[in-house]
Design a protein around this motif. Structure first.
Motif: not given
Lengths: 116, 116
Positions: A88-108
């Motif tokens: 498969a293709m495996y994507f990593c992502a990270s987000s700045e905030g507190g893990g809430g549903t509004t946080d934006t996840q940025y993908f590699g």
């Protein structure tokens, strides 16, 4: 602009071998994620990680999988004994905030894993 | 449970004509919705997100999406397509998992082709 990086871009392995996929999240981000996309299928959530522990995992993330933040910058996904269906293709992502549903996840850009 | 349905697996337009990519969502609470784009051999890039503020959301590269609660839709539009818009587009809803984290739930994706 800061970005998430992943290495390698493509990994080929034999069934039963261990693989480690590496990610460097954006430096001030606190939440980290792994997703995978089997060819022709949806992108699926695997696991989220915060404060050096797993905060949530999906049914896909069984005992063959593990994640680690071995130092202040890397975030790794280990598959202990690869199966053909792990290809498969495996994507990593990270987000700045507190893990809430509004946080934006940025993908590699993803690591394409091929298990032979 | 949260889910998204992308109504078209493939959309073809001519350069300079409008783009409409359709997405319906299902959510038990007020959703956070995203559109991501994936160009060939590239990672997932955030186009725009809706988080219960303005219902018309403007994103990058001239894209926008309108949240319509009555229709449970979050369609992506662009007035005039460009060749560089050819890519895979994903409608995504953010789901709270227990109290400890969130996960992104992806649609199956819509492939946008742009002809000259």
């Amino acid at each position: 602009e800061p970005e998430v990086t992943q290495t390698p871009s493509h990994q080929v392995t034999q069934m039963g071998q261990e693989v480690i996929l590496r990610c460097v999240p954006i430096s001030n981000h606190l939440y980290f994620y792994w997703y995978r996309q089997i060819l022709g299928q949806k992108v699926e959530f695997l696991v989220s990680f915060y404060n050096n522990e797993i905060s949530e995992k999906s049914e896909i993330f069984d005992d063959q999988f593990s994640v680690e933040r071995p130092d202040g910058s890397n975030f790794t996904l280990k598959i202990r004994s690869t199966k053909l269906e792990d290809s498969a293709m495996y994507f990593c992502a990270s987000s700045e905030g507190g893990g809430g549903t509004t946080d934006t996840q940025y993908f590699g850009p993803g690591t394409r894993l091929t298990v032979l | 449970a949260q889910s998204v349905t992308q109504l078209d697996s493939h959309v073809s337009v001519s350069e300079g004509t409008p783009v409409l990519l359709r997405c319906n969502y299902s959510s038990s609470y007020s959703p956070s919705l995203f559109w991501y784009v994936q160009h060939p051999n590239k990672g997932l890039q955030l186009l725009l997100k809706y988080t219960s503020a303005a219902t018309l959301v403007k994103g990058i590269n001239g894209f926008e999406a309108e949240f319509k609660k009555s229709e449970t839709s979050f369609h992506l539009t662009k007035p005039s397509a460009h060749m560089s818009d050819a890519a895979e587009y994903f409608c995504v809803v953010s789901a709270r998992i227990n109290q400890a984290g969130t996960a992104l739930i992806f649609g199956k994706g819509t492939t946008l082709s742009v002809s000259s």
